[in-house]
Design a protein around this motif. Sequence first.
Motif, PDB file in Angstrom:
ATOM      1  N   UNK A 104     -18.600 -27.238 -18.570  1.00 55.95           N
ATOM      2  CA  UNK A 104     -18.922 -25.820 -18.724  1.00 55.95           C
ATOM      3  C   UNK A 104     -18.752 -25.087 -17.394  1.00 55.95           C
ATOM      4  N   UNK A 105     -18.245 -23.870 -17.480  1.00 55.02           N
ATOM      5  CA  UNK A 105     -18.195 -22.969 -16.337  1.00 55.02           C
ATOM      6  C   UNK A 105     -19.328 -21.970 -16.468  1.00 55.02           C
ATOM      7  N   UNK A 106     -20.046 -21.730 -15.379  1.00 56.68           N
ATOM      8  CA  UNK A 106     -21.167 -20.789 -15.365  1.00 56.68           C
ATOM      9  C   UNK A 106     -20.870 -19.655 -14.402  1.00 56.68           C
ATOM     10  N   UNK A 107     -21.210 -18.437 -14.805  1.00 55.54           N
ATOM     11  CA  UNK A 107     -20.947 -17.273 -13.955  1.00 55.54           C
ATOM     12  C   UNK A 107     -21.986 -17.115 -12.857  1.00 55.54           C
ATOM     13  N   UNK A 108     -23.066 -17.856 -12.961  1.00 57.03           N
ATOM     14  CA  UNK A 108     -24.100 -17.864 -11.937  1.00 57.03           C
ATOM     15  C   UNK A 108     -24.566 -19.301 -11.756  1.00 57.03           C
ATOM     16  N   UNK A 109     -24.755 -19.710 -10.522  1.00 58.22           N
ATOM     17  CA  UNK A 109     -25.169 -21.083 -10.246  1.00 58.22           C
ATOM     18  C   UNK A 109     -26.688 -21.182 -10.328  1.00 58.22           C
ATOM     19  N   UNK A 110     -27.224 -21.793 -11.381  1.00 58.67           N
ATOM     20  CA  UNK A 110     -28.676 -21.897 -11.515  1.00 58.67           C
ATOM     21  C   UNK A 110     -29.266 -22.775 -10.421  1.00 58.67           C
ATOM     22  N   UNK A 111     -30.502 -22.501 -10.082  1.00 57.00           N
ATOM     23  CA  UNK A 111     -31.221 -23.346  -9.132  1.00 57.00           C
ATOM     24  C   UNK A 111     -31.909 -24.453  -9.930  1.00 57.00           C
ATOM     25  N   UNK A 112     -31.173 -25.550 -10.154  1.00 54.55           N
ATOM     26  CA  UNK A 112     -31.711 -26.620 -10.973  1.00 54.55           C
ATOM     27  C   UNK A 112     -32.782 -27.440 -10.254  1.00 54.55           C
ATOM     28  N   UNK A 113     -32.790 -27.377  -8.927  1.00 51.53           N
ATOM     29  CA  UNK A 113     -33.789 -28.160  -8.219  1.00 51.53           C
ATOM     30  C   UNK A 113     -33.509 -29.645  -8.331  1.00 51.53           C
ATOM     31  N   UNK A 114     -34.528 -30.420  -8.700  1.00 52.38           N
ATOM     32  CA  UNK A 114     -34.424 -31.871  -8.719  1.00 52.38           C
ATOM     33  C   UNK A 114     -33.462 -32.448  -9.730  1.00 52.38           C
ATOM     34  N   UNK A 115     -33.973 -32.957 -10.824  1.00 53.95           N
ATOM     35  CA  UNK A 115     -33.134 -33.634 -11.816  1.00 53.95           C
ATOM     36  C   UNK A 115     -33.313 -32.958 -13.175  1.00 53.95           C
TER      37      UNK A 115
ATOM     38  N   UNK B  52     -22.903 -44.705  -6.670  1.00 52.30           N
ATOM     39  CA  UNK B  52     -22.221 -43.450  -6.927  1.00 52.30           C
ATOM     40  C   UNK B  52     -21.794 -42.752  -5.649  1.00 52.30           C
ATOM     41  N   UNK B  53     -21.343 -41.507  -5.809  1.00 55.18           N
ATOM     42  CA  UNK B  53     -20.800 -40.756  -4.677  1.00 55.18           C
ATOM     43  C   UNK B  53     -21.672 -39.577  -4.277  1.00 55.18           C
ATOM     44  N   UNK B  54     -22.896 -39.543  -4.754  1.00 57.79           N
ATOM     45  CA  UNK B  54     -23.837 -38.530  -4.294  1.00 57.79           C
ATOM     46  C   UNK B  54     -23.813 -37.211  -5.024  1.00 57.79           C
ATOM     47  N   UNK B  55     -23.258 -37.179  -6.221  1.00 54.62           N
ATOM     48  CA  UNK B  55     -23.275 -35.941  -6.996  1.00 54.62           C
ATOM     49  C   UNK B  55     -24.700 -35.599  -7.445  1.00 54.62           C
ATOM     50  N   UNK B  56     -24.941 -34.301  -7.669  1.00 59.58           N
ATOM     51  CA  UNK B  56     -26.252 -33.841  -8.140  1.00 59.58           C
ATOM     52  C   UNK B  56     -26.357 -34.124  -9.636  1.00 59.58           C
ATOM     53  N   UNK B  57     -27.077 -35.160  -9.991  1.00 58.46           N
ATOM     54  CA  UNK B  57     -27.178 -35.582 -11.383  1.00 58.46           C
ATOM     55  C   UNK B  57     -28.534 -35.213 -11.974  1.00 58.46           C
ATOM     56  N   UNK B  58     -28.493 -34.906 -13.281  1.00 56.08           N
ATOM     57  CA  UNK B  58     -29.719 -34.657 -14.014  1.00 56.08           C
ATOM     58  C   UNK B  58     -30.181 -35.923 -14.723  1.00 56.08           C
ATOM     59  N   UNK B  59     -31.175 -35.771 -15.585  1.00 59.86           N
ATOM     60  CA  UNK B  59     -31.766 -36.914 -16.276  1.00 59.86           C
ATOM     61  C   UNK B  59     -31.035 -37.220 -17.574  1.00 59.86           C
ATOM     62  N   UNK B  60     -30.703 -38.490 -17.773  1.00 56.94           N
ATOM     63  CA  UNK B  60     -30.194 -38.902 -19.071  1.00 56.94           C
ATOM     64  C   UNK B  60     -31.367 -39.113 -20.027  1.00 56.94           C
ATOM     65  N   UNK B  61     -31.094 -39.575 -21.226  1.00 60.01           N
ATOM     66  CA  UNK B  61     -32.160 -39.710 -22.220  1.00 60.01           C
ATOM     67  C   UNK B  61     -33.132 -40.836 -21.913  1.00 60.01           C
ATOM     68  N   UNK B  62     -32.794 -41.673 -20.937  1.00 59.67           N
ATOM     69  CA  UNK B  62     -33.727 -42.707 -20.475  1.00 59.67           C
ATOM     70  C   UNK B  62     -34.477 -42.244 -19.236  1.00 59.67           C
ATOM     71  N   UNK B  63     -34.380 -40.920 -18.954  1.00 55.80           N
ATOM     72  CA  UNK B  63     -35.096 -40.272 -17.852  1.00 55.80           C
ATOM     73  C   UNK B  63     -34.652 -40.794 -16.486  1.00 55.80           C
ATOM     74  N   UNK B  64     -33.407 -41.211 -16.401  1.00 57.29           N
ATOM     75  CA  UNK B  64     -32.845 -41.684 -15.141  1.00 57.29           C
ATOM     76  C   UNK B  64     -31.751 -40.728 -14.685  1.00 57.29           C
TER      77      UNK B  64
END
Length: 212
Positions: free
Chosen positions: A153-164, A119-131
């Motif tokens: 989705x557009x968000x009016x505030x950038x949440x601090x999602x942290x890890x995944x 990939x290109x280094x985007x901040x990704x979260x966990x899919x349903x296989x926890x990857x």
Amino acid sequence: MLEKLPQALGHALRNQRAGLDQIAFNLVSVGGGTAAIQVRSLAFADHAPIPALYTADGAGISPPVEWTGVPPGTASVLLIVEDADAPTPHPLVHAIVVDLPPQDGALPEDALKSSHSEGLGYHTGRNSYLQASWLPPDPPPGHGVHRYAFQVFALEQAPDFGGTPGREAVLEALRSHGIASGCLIGTYLRPDGTIPVEEAAPAAVNIDQPLA
């Protein structure tokens, strides 16, 4: 992975589907309930088949996705891809990408980490296989057409999602900070499935308005 399941099991489960009413776009009402953001792909049209290249029957890389119409006041953009027809209580998450720039943008082909790509280094979260990666469409044989919702989705505030972050963290952020949304549906029918498409495909739903 699921291609090894017997078709008989897919047939038995074909009426068990999470449903479009359970995808994030319809669970969370933002921006007055309208699809203000336009989501497109150079690889497939809305409600058209996703090429096998981007599925478990091909290379399994992530498809190109682009979006326009991000409103002023946006602090962050988020993408979540869900399978509305997974035979599970909730849609199967195929990708989560957070902390995208607060403007019209795009993910090029192969942008997300997968089994075949770094990939290109985007901040990704966990899919349903926890990857923290792209989970390519992989419907059970015989289960019929699956609808994959590429939701921006557009968000009016950038949440601090942290890890995944997972699906629940994303939904919580959207309920608190979502201001606009858009959705593109791509379909996939496993080529060795035996259910005629006209019988297997769920009824069409207007995604421009959230379901009741």
